[in-house]
Design a protein around this motif. Structure first.
Motif, PDB file in Angstrom:
ATOM      1  N   LYS A 112       0.829  -1.205   0.000  1.00  0.00           N
ATOM      2  CA  LYS A 112       0.000   0.000   0.000  1.00  0.00           C
ATOM      3  C   LYS A 112       0.864   1.256   0.000  1.00  0.00           C
ATOM      4  O   LYS A 112       1.952   1.295   0.577  1.00  0.00           O
ATOM      5  CB  LYS A 112      -0.941  -0.004   1.196  1.00  0.00           C
ATOM      6  N   ARG A 135      -4.831   2.203  -3.324  1.00  0.00           N
ATOM      7  CA  ARG A 135      -6.025   1.405  -3.079  1.00  0.00           C
ATOM      8  C   ARG A 135      -7.293   2.240  -3.175  1.00  0.00           C
ATOM      9  O   ARG A 135      -7.349   3.374  -2.710  1.00  0.00           O
ATOM     10  CB  ARG A 135      -5.937   0.731  -1.709  1.00  0.00           C
ATOM     11  N   SER A 136      -8.320   1.640  -3.751  1.00  0.00           N
ATOM     12  CA  SER A 136      -9.591   2.347  -3.910  1.00  0.00           C
ATOM     13  C   SER A 136     -10.213   2.702  -2.567  1.00  0.00           C
ATOM     14  O   SER A 136     -10.908   3.716  -2.451  1.00  0.00           O
ATOM     15  CB  SER A 136     -10.563   1.504  -4.742  1.00  0.00           C
ATOM     16  N   LYS A 137      -9.962   1.905  -1.531  1.00  0.00           N
ATOM     17  CA  LYS A 137     -10.530   2.200  -0.209  1.00  0.00           C
ATOM     18  C   LYS A 137      -9.999   3.504   0.356  1.00  0.00           C
ATOM     19  O   LYS A 137     -10.634   4.131   1.208  1.00  0.00           O
ATOM     20  CB  LYS A 137     -10.252   1.055   0.769  1.00  0.00           C
ATOM     21  N   ASN A 138      -8.833   3.948  -0.137  1.00  0.00           N
ATOM     22  CA  ASN A 138      -8.239   5.191   0.335  1.00  0.00           C
ATOM     23  C   ASN A 138      -8.486   6.372  -0.603  1.00  0.00           C
ATOM     24  O   ASN A 138      -8.580   7.514  -0.151  1.00  0.00           O
ATOM     25  CB  ASN A 138      -6.736   5.022   0.523  1.00  0.00           C
ATOM     26  N   LEU A 141     -12.591   4.482  -6.163  1.00  0.00           N
ATOM     27  CA  LEU A 141     -12.427   3.540  -7.273  1.00  0.00           C
ATOM     28  C   LEU A 141     -12.074   4.243  -8.572  1.00  0.00           C
ATOM     29  O   LEU A 141     -11.155   3.835  -9.289  1.00  0.00           O
ATOM     30  CB  LEU A 141     -13.707   2.714  -7.435  1.00  0.00           C
ATOM     31  N   THR A 172      -6.678  -5.946   1.970  1.00  0.00           N
ATOM     32  CA  THR A 172      -6.777  -5.277   3.262  1.00  0.00           C
ATOM     33  C   THR A 172      -6.705  -6.319   4.367  1.00  0.00           C
ATOM     34  O   THR A 172      -6.993  -7.500   4.131  1.00  0.00           O
ATOM     35  CB  THR A 172      -8.082  -4.462   3.371  1.00  0.00           C
TER      36      THR A 172
END
Length: 256
Positions: A112, A135-138, A141, A172
């Motif tokens: 990451k 990462r898309s979570k951060n 998307l 994750t």
């Protein structure tokens, strides 16, 4: 990283770009060619092995199959489950104790992007051969879509050049049931397909990790039998990865 003073051993480069999403093109232009010092890497992996002391077991015939694949130059994607921020160190310690030792210094680890922010930590993850992942979570998307495609292209190219690629495909840490593998998206499958199109079809090696309640040292690690013939589509490869990863996690948990 353990007791190593890698800040003295690994010198940063002025040409290293800032690892930021808005700068991803320069980031991946750098990491397509980045090569760590192999002697330093081997010393660090050896120290991590002594510090973390994983208890390693193999599926029947897996050790010999892995040794033969590496000796033949077969490209290899290593897939491991993700339980804690110490997993990369457990995996490095495992590499030192297995036939993967011969690939130290030419192993790329997807990591990451936050790990590249602090200069001292960045020198350490660079020493391990890490490639940043946004990462898309951060970031969202849509924001990471183009960077993600570039990351997969770079990963496939490093496989073509003969590197081993290590991935935590869950993306994750598993904060739920550590005995059950989380959803595996198609990214690992896209990398495998891209490498195949470059003339470097990879084999899959799944490694399961299970920690005791009292900490991350002396983890139970189970190395599965390599899968040489992967399916043709990214989604089918992702399903194969999920099934095989669950098998090795079961093996690690059973021997914890």
């Amino acid at each position: 990283m353990g007791g190593l003073d890698l800040n003295r051993l690994v010198q940063g480069r002025a040409t290293r770009p800032e690892v930021a999403l808005g700068n991803f093109e320069a980031v991946y232009d750098y990491y397509v060619d980045h090569q760590q010092n192999r002697l330093v890497a081997r010393a660090a992996y050896a120290a991590l092995s002594a510090r973390y002391r994983p208890r390693i077991r193999y599926a029947a015939g897996a050790r010999e199959q892995l040794r033969d694949l590496l000796a033949s130059g077969t490209r290899l994607i290593v897939s491991a489950n993700h339980l804690s921020d110490s997993d990369q160190y457990t995996l490095a310690a495992t590499a030192w104790q297995t036939p993967l030792r011969r690939a130290i210094g030419r192993t790329r680890v997807l990591a990451k992007d936050e790990l590249f922010a602090e200069p001292g930590l960045r020198r350490k993850v660079d020493m391990m051969g890490s490639i940043p992942v946004f990462r898309s979570k951060n970031h969202g998307l849509r924001a990471v879509a183009e960077a993600g495609r570039r990351m997969m292209d770079i990963s496939a190219e490093r496989l073509r050049r003969g590197d081993v690629l290590a991935i935590f495909p869950e993306g994750t840490c598993n904060d739920g049931d550590p005995t059950r593998v989380q959803l595996i998206n198609s990214g690992i499958g896209h990398i495998a397909v891209k490498a195949r199109k470059l003339g470097a079809p990879p084999a899959l090696l799944s490694i399961g990790i299970s920690y005791r309640p009292d900490g991350v040292r002396s983890a139970s690690v189970f190395v599965g039998a390599p899968i040489v013939e992967l399916p043709s589509t990214p989604m089918d490869i992702a399903r194969t990865v999920a099934d095989d990863l669950q098998l090795v996690v079961d093996g690690a948990v059973a021997r914890r």
